[in-house]
Design an enzyme around this catalytic site. Structure first.
Site, PDB file in Angstrom:
ATOM      1  N   ARG A  19     -12.710  -8.429  -3.504  1.00  0.00           N
ATOM      2  CA  ARG A  19     -12.099  -8.101  -2.379  1.00  0.00           C
ATOM      3  C   ARG A  19     -11.795  -6.793  -1.978  1.00  0.00           C
ATOM      4  O   ARG A  19     -11.185  -6.105  -2.869  1.00  0.00           O
ATOM      5  CB  ARG A  19     -11.112  -9.154  -2.017  1.00  0.00           C
ATOM      6  CG  ARG A  19     -10.613  -9.020  -0.649  1.00  0.00           C
ATOM      7  CD  ARG A  19      -9.204  -7.983  -0.723  1.00  0.00           C
ATOM      8  NE  ARG A  19      -8.553  -8.075   0.795  1.00  0.00           N
ATOM      9  CZ  ARG A  19      -7.706  -7.324   0.971  1.00  0.00           C
ATOM     10  NH1 ARG A  19      -7.217  -6.269   0.225  1.00  0.00           N
ATOM     11  NH2 ARG A  19      -7.074  -7.259   2.116  1.00  0.00           N
TER      12      ARG A  19
ATOM     13  N   THR B 140       0.981  -1.351   0.014  1.00  0.00           N
ATOM     14  CA  THR B 140      -0.005  -0.148   0.070  1.00  0.00           C
ATOM     15  C   THR B 140       0.878   0.950   0.036  1.00  0.00           C
ATOM     16  O   THR B 140       1.985   1.248   0.410  1.00  0.00           O
ATOM     17  CB  THR B 140      -0.768   0.095   1.129  1.00  0.00           C
ATOM     18  OG1 THR B 140      -1.886  -0.953   1.078  1.00  0.00           O
ATOM     19  CG2 THR B 140      -1.510   1.287   1.433  1.00  0.00           C
TER      20      THR B 140
ATOM     21  N   THR C 237      -0.875   0.446   6.515  1.00  0.00           N
ATOM     22  CA  THR C 237      -0.549  -0.891   5.740  1.00  0.00           C
ATOM     23  C   THR C 237      -0.554  -1.976   6.341  1.00  0.00           C
ATOM     24  O   THR C 237      -0.575  -2.380   7.500  1.00  0.00           O
ATOM     25  CB  THR C 237       0.499  -0.521   4.813  1.00  0.00           C
ATOM     26  OG1 THR C 237       0.961  -1.166   3.977  1.00  0.00           O
ATOM     27  CG2 THR C 237       1.585  -0.405   5.574  1.00  0.00           C
ATOM     28  N   GLY C 238      -0.748  -3.097   5.388  1.00  0.00           N
ATOM     29  CA  GLY C 238      -0.791  -4.433   6.186  1.00  0.00           C
ATOM     30  C   GLY C 238      -1.938  -5.175   5.647  1.00  0.00           C
ATOM     31  O   GLY C 238      -2.679  -4.928   4.753  1.00  0.00           O
TER      32      GLY C 238
ATOM     33  N   GLY D 263      -9.889  -4.239   1.020  1.00  0.00           N
ATOM     34  CA  GLY D 263      -9.306  -4.325   2.496  1.00  0.00           C
ATOM     35  C   GLY D 263      -9.644  -3.089   3.410  1.00  0.00           C
ATOM     36  O   GLY D 263     -10.670  -2.319   3.008  1.00  0.00           O
ATOM     37  N   ASP D 264      -8.549  -2.794   3.910  1.00  0.00           N
ATOM     38  CA  ASP D 264      -8.988  -1.641   5.030  1.00  0.00           C
ATOM     39  C   ASP D 264      -8.705  -0.266   4.238  1.00  0.00           C
ATOM     40  O   ASP D 264      -8.955   0.768   4.793  1.00  0.00           O
ATOM     41  CB  ASP D 264      -7.853  -1.716   5.835  1.00  0.00           C
ATOM     42  CG  ASP D 264      -6.438  -1.691   5.653  1.00  0.00           C
ATOM     43  OD1 ASP D 264      -6.274  -2.562   4.797  1.00  0.00           O
ATOM     44  OD2 ASP D 264      -5.584  -0.696   6.061  1.00  0.00           O
TER      45      ASP D 264
HETATM   46  N1  ASP Z   1      -3.798  -3.050   3.514  1.00  0.00           N
HETATM   47  C1  ASP Z   1      -3.826  -3.632   2.020  1.00  0.00           C
HETATM   48  C2  ASP Z   1      -5.055  -4.369   1.857  1.00  0.00           C
HETATM   49  O1  ASP Z   1      -5.352  -5.203   2.730  1.00  0.00           O
HETATM   50  C3  ASP Z   1      -2.606  -4.288   1.707  1.00  0.00           C
HETATM   51  C4  ASP Z   1      -1.277  -3.721   2.246  1.00  0.00           C
HETATM   52  O2  ASP Z   1      -1.398  -2.534   2.969  1.00  0.00           O
HETATM   53  O3  ASP Z   1      -0.240  -4.150   2.247  1.00  0.00           O
HETATM   54  O4  ASP Z   1      -5.473  -4.098   0.776  1.00  0.00           O
END
Ligand code: ASP
Length: 280
Positions: free
Chosen positions: A178, A150, A200-201, A180-181
């Site tokens: 899908r 991210t 991020t994550g 994410g956050d």
């Molecule tokens: N948070 C992002 C997601 O789940 C991916 C990432 O930050 O690495 O889409």
């Protein structure tokens, strides 16, 4: 930022890029640019350059095409905009800001987000099949793993305003649709009068931990910035995820903690030394 750098790989190119970008952002803030404009600019550059897992550097979902998520938030007004699972736009963060400013909504998804981007003249990718590239430090073998990345930016401007923006191609090989956050206001992105946060994550774990808004609430309740971030990172870890956070407060305090092997990051501020790093 990307929490997935692999120890032993060379990230000199991204570190040099982040150094240039953060110094450009600092110049803009010193010149009086607004935090909201600067975070949008920073994230759009990170999307367009192809060096990170967002915009041009995004990997396909399990159906073989790229879906993008992004969000942006203005602290003083709590105005926010987001796009989810959008295809074929060059800069999702700019479209997210468009949603914030040109509609009464916070989020637009999929086809509606793309149609909105077209109608309002945002840049559309002409040839999506040949547009995307592998970011620096990502190999073709990584695409088969549950890797992710991210980009995000937080800023405090001279008038004391805070803003945050976040953008991603999401987890590699994610299911079609899908989300994410990253595009969720309060999970991947938050800005108010006191604090601006971008996460991020692994998005599923960030969402289930409360993410950015949990940090903001802990901070408002009196926790130090570091302690607030550490508590949410510990909860994400407990749930089985990894994450990284960039945050700045109205007093100019900056933290960039993570619980993964590394996170590409850069920060600068008045009276603060420039920091650019990938690992410890
Ligand atoms: N948070 C992002 C997601 O789940 C991916 C990432 O930050 O690495 O889409």
């Amino acid at each position: 930022m990307v929490p997935g750098p692999v120890p032993g790989r060379d990230y000199a190119t991204t570190e040099a890029h982040l150094r240039r970008l953060v110094l450009t952002c600092e110049q803009r803030l010193v010149a009086g640019d607004k935090a909201l404009d600067v975070v949008e600019f920073a994230v759009a550059e990170l999307e367009s350059c192809g060096l990170y897992v967002a915009g041009k550097g995004s990997a396909p979902n399990s159906a073989g095409y790229v879906e993008l998520d992004a969000s942006i938030m203005h602290g003083p007004t709590r105005a926010a905009g987001a796009v989810v699972a959008v295809v074929n736009v060059v800069n999702p963060v700019r479209v997210a800001r468009g949603v914030m400013q040109k509609t009464s909504h916070v989020m637009l998804a999929g086809v509606g987000a793309l149609n909105f981007a077209r109608e309002h003249g945002f840049e559309i990718i002409a040839d999506a099949a040949n547009y995307y590239v592998l970011p620096v430090g990502v190999t073709a073998d990584d695409i088969t793993e549950q890797k992710h990345g991210t980009v995000g930016a937080v800023a405090l401007d001279r008038s004391g305003e805070l803003a945050a923006a976040t953008s991603t191609g999401g987890t590699f090989m994610k299911l079609e649709g899908r989300v994410g956050d990253t595009p969720m206001i309060g999970a991947g992105t938050w800005a108010d009068d006191d604090i601006a946060i971008s996460c991020t994550g692994t998005g599923e774990h960030i969402i289930r931990s409360g993410g950015a808004i949990a940090i903001a609430h802990l901070f408002r309740a009196g926790a130090s910035l570091q302690a607030a971030c550490d508590e949410v990172l510990a909860e994400i870890k407990r749930l089985g995820g990894d994450a990284g956070i960039i945050a700045v407060t109205s007093s100019g305090e900056i933290v960039m903690p993570y619980n993964s092997d590394g996170m590409k990051r850069a920060a600068v501020g008045s009276g603060r030394p420039l920091v650019v790093a990938t690992f410890e």
